[in-house]
Write a protein that holds these residues in place. Structure first.
Motif: not given
Length: 212
Positions: A57-58, A67-69, A73-74, A92-93
């Motif tokens: 994520a960093k 967008h992923f959150d 999703s990771e 979605v997900g």
């Protein structure tokens, strides 16, 4: 057109039912997360956005992470959109695996970025044969392109002439390959023949129009 994202691992061979050795390319195809679904009503066309291969994520921006959150999703390394592909019963997900999209024997197209070879000459880039006759005074023209245009008429070089230049590092699609084997426990798909790009490169596996 349905499809998935994979990573080229390398080539090997398998034996078919008649004992023939078939060259195949091994592609790693982990489960892809549906991070967005586009529809005719909201976006003007139908498509599904798939994300695959974990990424820290960093190493992504806040907007991308958001967008992923939103999709639950990771963070992922590869995000691809497949038009006219709306898997039934999924939202979605949810995840899509290779066995959900492909079956052994399916005919597919594979798209990817070809190996970059830098600036190359006409022999390597366009398969020119060269002069090849060193005994008749040709000491420095063996790999040269030769004549490229007329003299006073047309007094220029036509566009599109085959000459030296950038070679490779472009999007290439290889059509009408087939799925030889799916190894579900290892997330591997074996595809007959060669596919674009180097080992470790990302590719798109595109199935022909299906029931999706």
């Amino acid at each position: 057109m349905s499809g998935l994202v994979g990573k080229k691992i390398g080539m090997t061979s398998v034996f078919d039912s008649q004992g023939r050795s078939i060259p195949v390319t091994v592609v790693e195809v982990p489960a892809s997360v549906i991070t967005q679904i586009k529809t005719e009503e909201t976006d003007g066309y139908n498509a599904v956005q798939l994300s695959s291969f974990d990424r820290k994520a960093k190493n992504v921006s806040k907007s991308v992470k958001g967008h992923f959150d939103k999709a639950g999703s990771e963070t992922k390394a590869v995000v691809k959109e497949f038009r006219d592909f709306l898997p039934e019963g999924l939202d979605v997900g949810d995840e899509l695996k290779a066995e959900d999209v492909f079956q052994v024997g399916d005919v597919i197209d594979v798209a990817g970025t070809s190996k970059g070879r830098g600036f190359t000459g006409v022999i390597k880039r366009h398969n020119f044969s060269g002069v090849g006759d060193e005994t008749h005074g040709q000491h420095n023209r063996l790999r040269a392109p030769g004549s490229i245009g007329g003299a006073s008429d047309p007094a220029r070089v036509f566009k599109g002439m085959k000459m030296g230049g950038q070679h490779g590092n472009t999007r290439v699609k290889v059509k009408n390959l087939s799925v030889a084997k799916i190894i579900t426990e290892s997330d591997l798909v074996l595809i007959t023949g060669a596919i674009p790009g180097p080992n470790g490169g990302y590719v798109e596996l595109l199935s022909k129009p299906s029931a999706y």
